[in-house]
Design a protein around this motif. Structure first.
Motif, short mmCIF file in Angstrom:
data_model
loop_
_atom_site.label_atom_id
_atom_site.label_comp_id
_atom_site.label_asym_id
_atom_site.label_seq_id
_atom_site.Cartn_x
_atom_site.Cartn_y
_atom_site.Cartn_z
N ASN A 60 -0.69 51.19 5.77
CA ASN A 60 0.56 51.50 5.41
C ASN A 60 1.43 50.34 4.92
OD1 ASN A 60 1.00 54.25 6.47
ND2 ASN A 60 0.22 53.62 8.55
N THR A 62 5.50 49.30 4.00
CA THR A 62 6.96 49.60 3.78
C THR A 62 7.66 49.15 2.49
OG1 THR A 62 7.72 47.51 4.63
CG2 THR A 62 7.22 48.99 6.41
N SER A 63 8.92 49.67 2.42
CA SER A 63 9.45 49.29 1.37
C SER A 63 9.76 47.90 0.97
CB SER A 63 10.70 49.96 1.13
OG SER A 63 11.70 49.82 2.42
N GLU A 65 7.81 45.40 2.29
CA GLU A 65 6.56 44.88 2.01
C GLU A 65 6.19 45.30 0.34
OE1 GLU A 65 4.09 44.87 6.04
OE2 GLU A 65 4.11 47.14 4.85
N TYR A 206 1.56 56.93 4.12
CA TYR A 206 1.55 56.15 2.92
C TYR A 206 0.22 56.33 2.28
CZ TYR A 206 1.43 52.18 -0.60
OH TYR A 206 1.34 51.67 -1.57
N LEU A 212 6.86 55.91 1.64
CA LEU A 212 7.09 54.82 2.35
C LEU A 212 7.75 55.25 3.64
CD1 LEU A 212 8.63 52.66 -0.80
CD2 LEU A 212 6.20 52.23 0.55
N ASP A 214 9.60 53.97 6.14
CA ASP A 214 10.49 53.32 6.62
C ASP A 214 11.79 54.12 5.90
OD1 ASP A 214 9.51 51.84 4.48
OD2 ASP A 214 11.16 50.57 4.61
N LYS A 219 9.10 61.27 10.29
CA LYS A 219 7.71 61.15 9.58
C LYS A 219 6.93 62.61 9.52
CE LYS A 219 7.21 56.20 9.75
NZ LYS A 219 6.26 55.21 10.28
#
Length: 492
Positions: A60, A62-63, A65, A206, A212, A214, A219
Motif C-alpha cells: 500500500n 499513500t499520496s 509516499e 492500492y 491511493l 488516503d 475505502k
C-alpha cells in the motif's frame, strides 16, 4: 438414453501442468524497452522482520509516499524494479521450465510496458516485441502461455491522473490495452485471464485497484466501485476476444479462501456462508453475468452505492468468462462477531484454525480446503476451473554444494495435488495447475526475496545482492516426475 459421466480416476489427458509468475515480480528492467513506471515500481522494501510480523504487507502506498518516492528514488529500495532479471534471462528460465516438462507457463504482461503512461494512442512496439520473443521461446518447447492482462500493476500515471480504478476513465483505457494484446497475440496465446485476484482490491486497495487510500473517504465504497469498473472492463475485453480471437479461452480469477464456521452455532454457520459469498461475489458476476441478489442487502447494510451507466448490466451479461481460475493458499475461520465483515475481506485472517499447521508466514496449510473449494465452485458455475496459483513460501537454504533440500515444499504441493485429484474424481473439471512462483521471485506483499516459492533457486537476497545464478532444488526433479506421469507419480 442418458448416461452418467465416466468416473475420472486421475488427471485428464492434456492436463496443463506448469508454473505461475507475474511480470512485476520477475521481469526487472523497469526503465528499459520504453517501459513506464507502474504501481508495483512504487512498492518500497521495508524489512518485515524488523516489525515482528513477517506477513507485513508493504504494497500500500499513500499520496505522500508516492510523491516522496518519485522525488527521491535513490533513498529507497524497490525490489520489483529489478525482479530476477527475467527480461534478460527469459531464454534460460524457459529452458529450465521445459526441462521440468511444463505444459503451460502462467505469466502476466506489464501494462506500462505496452502503454507507458496508459494514455498513449499507440502502443510501445518495443514492449510488444519483448512478449513476442517470450511467446516464441515458449512455443519452441511446446509450452502454452496462460497470460494475465492485469496482475497488480498499472501505469503510475493513471494513479496520478485518475486515482486508478476509482475512475470510469480506466474502463476504456483497459479495453484499448486488452484489444491490442488480443490482436497482437491471437495466434500465440490460447488462454487469458483479465484480472489477477480481483477480490484483493478490498484487502489492498492500492495493490488491486491502484487507488491511493488516503485520498478516499470510504475505502469500502470506493473499493467496490473500483471493482465494478473492473467488472465492466473485463466484460468488454471478453466481448472483444469473441470478436478478435474466437478460439481463445478467457477467464476470471479470485484468491479462493474457503471459510469454515468456528463452531456449530447457527450464527457462526451463517457468518461462514456470508464470508464465502463475499469471496465468490466476483466470479458470480463474471461467470453469471449479473450481480447476485445477496449483494443488494450487503450494499444497503454498509451504505455502499454502486454507480452504473445504463449499459453496464448489458455489458456484464454479454461478457461472461469461459473458465474460472483461482489462487489457493489457505482457508479461513468465520465467527459471528462485530468485525466479521472486515475479517472476511482480509487475506490472512487473525482467526486461526487449531486443526491446521501454519507456514513460516503463519498461513494455514489446508489441502482439503482446496478440494472443498473446487467442488463448491464447480457446483456453482459448471465451468472449467484452473488452479492458477498454489505454493509454499519458505526460507530455503543453499548448501555449500549448491543444493536446496526442500522436502517441505514437496510435501505441501503433493498434498494439494492429491486434493485436486480427489476433486477430479468427484466430477470437477479442472483444466490445469500452475504452482505459484515456479522460480524464486520478489514477494508480492513484503517485497522480500527470502520468501521463496520456486522449484528453481535464484541467488539474490532481500537487498538485491547476488549472482542471479539459477539452481535446481530437490522439488525441481520431483515436479518433473509428477508432470511426466500426469500426476500419478507423487513420490510417496
Amino acid at each position: 438414453m442418458i448416461y452418467m459421466k465416466e468416473l475420472m480416476k486421475g488427471f485428464p489427458e492434456g492436463f496443463l501442468w506448469g508454473g505461475a509468475t507475474a511480470a512485476n515480480q520477475i521481469e526487472g528492467a523497469f526503465d528499459e524497452g520504453g517501459k513506464g513506471l507502474s504501481t508495483s515500481d512504487m512498492a518500497a522494501f521495508k524489512d518485515p522482520y524488523a516489525t515482528g510480523k513477517v506477513d507485513n504487507f508493504t504494497f500500500n502506498v499513500t499520496s505522500k509516499e508516492l510523491k516522496e518516492y518519485l522525488a527521491n528514488p535513490e533513498k529507497y529500495k524497490f525490489p520489483k524494479r529489478w525482479g530476477i532479471d527475467f527480461y534478460h534471462r527469459y531464454k534460460e528460465d524457459i529452458a529450465l521450465f521445459a526441462e521440468m516438462g511444463f505444459k503451460v507457463f502462467r505469466l502476466s504482461i506489464s501494462w506500462a510496458r505496452i502503454f507507458p503512461t496508459g494514455l498513449e494512442d499507440e502502443p510501445n512496439e518495443e514492449g510488444l516485441a519483448f512478449y513476442d520473443k517470450v511467446f516464441d521461446e515458449l512455443a519452441k518447447y511446446g509450452i502454452e502461455p496462460l497470460v494475465t492482462m492485469s496482475h497488480y500493476e498499472m501505469p503510475i500515471t493513471l494513479v496520478q491522473k485518475y486515482n486508478g480504478w476509482q475512475s470510469r476513465e480506466l474502463i476504456g483505457l483497459f479495453e484499448k490495452y486488452g484489444r491490442v494484446l488480443l490482436n497482437r497475440y491471437k495466434d500465440k496465446v490460447k488462454y487469458w485471464i483479465t484480472f489477477n485476484e480481483m477480490n484483493m482490491s478490498l484487502h489492498s486497495i492500492y495493490t488491486g485497484a491502484g487507488i491511493l487510500g488516503d485520498l478516499v473517504e470510504n475505502k469500502m465504497q470506493e473499493g467496490y466501485q473500483a471493482v465494478h469498473h473492473q467488472f465492466v472492463a473485463s466484460a468488454l475485453v471478453v466481448k472483444a476476444a469473441r470478436e478478435i480471437a474466437p478460439n481463445v479461452r478467457i477467464g476470471c480469477m479470485i484468491n479462493q479462501i474457503e471459510s469454515y464456521a468456528k463452531t456449530t452455532k447457527p450464527e457462526d454457520q451463517l457468518q461462514a456462508l456470508k464470508a464465502n459469498q463475499l469471496n465468490m461475489f466476483y466470479p458470480d458476476v463474471q461467470a453469471r453475468g449479473e450481480y447476485p441478489s445477496y449483494m443488494t442487502r450487503f450494499f444497503a447494510d454498509n451504505n455502499i452505492n454502486i454507480k452504473m451507466d445504463k449499459d453496464d448490466e448489458k455489458i456484464l451479461a454479454e461478457g461472461k468468462v469461459d473458465f474460472v481460475s483461482i489462487s489457493y493458499y489457505m482457508s479461513h475461520v468465520a465467527e459471528a462477531r462485530e468485525d466479521a465483515t472486515d475479517v472476511a475481506c482480509t487475506f490472512d485472517s487473525a482467526i486461526k484454525n487449531e486443526h491446521l499447521e501454519l507456514t513460516e508466514w503463519d498461513w494455514p496449510i489446508d489441502p482439503t480446503g482446496l478440494r472443498i473449494s473446487l467442488l463448491k465452485l464447480y457446483d456453482r458455475y459448471q465451468l472449467p476451473l484452473f488452479v492458477a496459483e498454489n505454493g509454499l513460501g519458505a526460507k530455503d537454504v543453499l548448501t555449500e554444494d549448491k543444493k536446496i533440500h526442500d522436502l517441505y515444499r514437496i510435501d505441501y504441493i503433493r498434498k494439494h495435488i492429491i486434493a485436486m485429484k480427489e476433486a477430479i474424481k468427484d466430477g470437477v473439471e479442472v483444466m490445469g495447475y500452475t504452482t505459484w512462483g515456479c522460480i524464486d521471485l520478489i514477494s508480492c506483499g513484503t517485497s522480500q526475496m527470502s520468501k521463496r516459492y520456486g522449484f528453481i533457486y535464484v541467488d539474490q537476497d532481500d537487498e538485491g545482492n547476488g549472482s542471479l545464478e539459477r539452481y535446481r532444488k530437490d522439488s525441481f526433479y520431483w515436479y518433473k516426475e509428477v508432470i511426466a506421469s500426469n500426476g500419478e507419480n507423487l513420490g510417496e
